[in-house]
Design an enzyme around this catalytic site. Structure first.
Site, PDB file in Angstrom:
ATOM      1  N   GLU A 268      39.207  20.462  30.332  1.00  0.00           N
ATOM      2  CA  GLU A 268      38.526  19.565  28.638  1.00  0.00           C
ATOM      3  C   GLU A 268      38.007  19.327  27.729  1.00  0.00           C
ATOM      4  OE1 GLU A 268      37.352  15.816  31.074  1.00  0.00           O
ATOM      5  OE2 GLU A 268      36.167  15.295  29.611  1.00  0.00           O
TER       6      GLU A 268
ATOM      7  N   SER B 100      38.719  11.502  38.143  1.00  0.00           N
ATOM      8  CA  SER B 100      39.025  11.636  36.791  1.00  0.00           C
ATOM      9  C   SER B 100      39.285  10.170  35.920  1.00  0.00           C
ATOM     10  CB  SER B 100      39.413  13.085  36.193  1.00  0.00           C
ATOM     11  OG  SER B 100      39.983  12.490  34.517  1.00  0.00           O
TER      12      SER B 100
ATOM     13  N   HIS C   9      38.966  21.089  36.274  1.00  0.00           N
ATOM     14  CA  HIS C   9      39.474  20.064  34.856  1.00  0.00           C
ATOM     15  C   HIS C   9      38.482  19.752  33.372  1.00  0.00           C
ATOM     16  CE1 HIS C   9      39.868  15.424  33.916  1.00  0.00           C
ATOM     17  NE2 HIS C   9      40.965  15.424  34.104  1.00  0.00           N
ATOM     18  N   ASN C  10      37.953  19.554  34.173  1.00  0.00           N
ATOM     19  CA  ASN C  10      36.650  19.759  32.726  1.00  0.00           C
ATOM     20  C   ASN C  10      36.417  20.223  32.083  1.00  0.00           C
ATOM     21  OD1 ASN C  10      36.744  16.867  34.461  1.00  0.00           O
ATOM     22  ND2 ASN C  10      34.027  16.832  34.408  1.00  0.00           N
TER      23      ASN C  10
ATOM     24  N   LYS D 122      37.737  19.123  40.568  1.00  0.00           N
ATOM     25  CA  LYS D 122      37.670  18.428  39.107  1.00  0.00           C
ATOM     26  C   LYS D 122      36.690  18.983  37.979  1.00  0.00           C
ATOM     27  CE  LYS D 122      36.759  14.498  36.976  1.00  0.00           C
ATOM     28  NZ  LYS D 122      35.262  14.519  36.569  1.00  0.00           N
TER      29      LYS D 122
END
Ligand code: 2AM
Length: 501
Positions: free
Chosen positions: A211, A132, A207-208, A204
């Site tokens: 986000e 990222s 994480h997105n 990940k």
């Protein structure tokens, strides 16, 4: 002939691939590179002479495999999906060994990574790593989320720690000098081995998902400030810059201030944000996170809401028609500027805490499902720098999980409890203001609903259980009987259809 002796190679020279290759070469590693369209690779080599590690361009995968010393570390950065399998298959045919490590650094679905690790066992070591930080992150220091065979990690670790973003160990702030063109020495790298098979890609994905909420919350704050106070983009930019000096200090707040100051290149009198169509795109990782939350039965409603908010934005045509037909309240402009700005800041902060709480809940459940042992302190710590959600407050999350690795929910951490205690009056005021004025604020609202439901000892699900038993004899448990004992009553018959045997 080249004097280079690469141990590492990279396939897929789109923007991320090129920048990651340059980052690796900048740290002194010779690196073989290959791209399906070889002219792209030729250009890339020509444009980048003199990196500390040599870039070795290869015309075929056979040449690429032959150029790399064993055990090979091959980073694949092609479009997620079938292209990954296609490349791996071609690599096997090109002569890969069983000890060679293929790292999928794209945004692959974690279940694909689990499947690929099994499919390719014995032929090569398949490894997944989230990356990222966008283009600049890939070039000058991303946050890297690796997951796979622990023995393979030993071979990757020197490269991953060298190229990752670096933060100060104590404060979590980016190391001074961590800027374009200056590889950072010292500091803590924003990467850590997360677990076997799909763990890296799973983290990940979450994480997105987070986000998506971070961006949605910022956009709601912007919309409320704009609608209630009638501020112009450059005035709003000042507010976001001020917020970046507070607990909200983060990359996304920082770029929001820049975005709001940007003038339209076609007409310098206008702000660019005002001519950008309000229909958000998405590539799918937010949706994966939300649908995984549904699959696992974990309430991650702010993450889902952020995805739905983008879906709602995308039906612009329908909204335009509805805006002429469906009535709501007239927005009452406010005067009390400073207090409202602060209330919106608090609402944003409290909602953000809930979004992270939901993301960590997801990871906690997934580790049970997949038998991973995720270290949440470590995950928060590698998100402190390099990645899109990097933020000062990730240091506080790191501290929370380092102090108590068994923390059941981030909301239960003393620091975050206090923060929400401080901010919740404002948060409630802002949600009320949004509702009273008919301003959509789905992420603010759903985060508050999450908070209120989570702290509620008794929810109205008793009534749901009764209804389920009424129409479907689904049974219920009683508060005054041991858990696991199920009851059913014959509900009054008047409203129930007769069931003929
Ligand atoms: P290309 O330049 O030849 O299109 C992002 O799309 C990157 O993935 C590009 O470098 C692209 O190569 C590569 N890519 C996409 N699909 C691929 C495939 N099926 N095989 C090999 N490379 C692929």
């Amino acid at each position: 002939m080249t004097s280079a002796n690469p141990r590492v190679g990279l396939i897929g020279l789109a923007v991320m691939g090129k920048n990651l290759a340059l980052n690796i070469a900048d740290h002194g590693f010779d690196i073989a590179v290959f791209n399906r369209t070889t002219s792209v690779m030729d250009e890339f080599i020509k444009e980048n002479p003199g990196t500390p590690g040599q870039l070795v361009g290869c015309q075929s995968l056979k040449e690429f495999v032959a150029a790399i010393a064993r055990p090979r570390v091959i980073i694949v950065l092609v479009k997620a999906g079938p292209a990954v399998d296609s490349i791996v298959q071609q690599l096997i045919e090109a002569g890969l060994d069983a000890d060679d490590i293929v790292v999928d650094a794209g945004n692959s679905l974690w279940t694909d990574t689990i499947r690929r690790e099994k499919d390719y066992a014995g032929k090569l070591k398949f490894f997944g790593s989230g990356v990222s930080g966008g283009e600049l992150g890939a070039r000058f220091g991303p946050s890297l989320m690796p997951g796979g065979d622990p023995k393979s990690w030993k071979h990757l670790e020197p490269i991953w720690t060298a190229i990752a973003a670096k933060v100060d160990a104590r404060t979590g702030q980016p190391i001074p000098g961590a800027e374009p063109g200056k590889p950072v020495q010292g500091g803590v790298p924003c990467t850590a081995y997360l677990g076997p098979n799909g763990a890296g890609h799973y983290v990940k994905m979450v994480h997105n998902g987070i986000e998506y909420v971070d961006m949605q919350l910022i956009s709601e704050a912007y919309f409320l400030l704009r609608s209630l106070l009638g501020l112009k983009p450059d005035e709003l930019a000042e507010i976001f810059s001020d917020w970046n000096q507070t607990e909200l200090d983060s990359y996304l707040i920082e770029i929001t201030a820049d975005v709001l100051r940007q003038k339209d290149p076609r007409n310098k009198k206008k702000f660019l944000v005002d001519v950008i169509l309000d229909a958000a795109g998405q590539k799918g990782t937010g949706k994966w996170t939300a649908s995984n939350a549904l699959d696992m039965g974990i309430p991650a409603n702010s993450i889902a809401e952020a995805v739905f908010a983008r879906c709602m934005s995308a039906i612009k045509g329908e909204r335009l028609i509805a805006s002429k037909k469906l009535r709501g309240p007239v927005i009452k402009k406010l005067r009390a500027g400073k207090a409202v700005v602060e209330a919106i800041r608090q609402a944003l902060y409290c909602s953000k805490i809930c979004a992270y709480a939901q993301g960590f809940q997801l990871m906690r459940e997934a580790q049970k499902e997949y038998n991973w042992k995720l270290d949440f302190g470590s995950i928060a710590s590698i998100w402190r720098g390099g990645c899109i959600i990097r933020a000062k407050f990730l240091q506080k999350i790191t501290d929370a999980y380092q102090t108590n690795p068994q923390l059941v929910n981030l909301l239960m951490d003393p620091y975050f409890r206090r923060q929400i205690q401080n901010g919740q009056d404002d948060w409630r005021k802002v949600v009320t203001l949004a509702a009273n004025n008919g301003i959509p604020a789905p992420a603010f609202m759903s985060a508050l609903a999450y908070y209120d439901a989570y702290r509620c000892a008794v929810l109205p699900a008793n009534l749901i259980q009764a209804q389920r038993d009424y129409f479907g004899a689904h049974t219920y448990e009683r508060v005054d009987s041991p858990s696991g004992q199920f009851f059913h009553v014959d509900w009054p018959a008047e409203n129930r259809p007769e069931i003929k045997a």
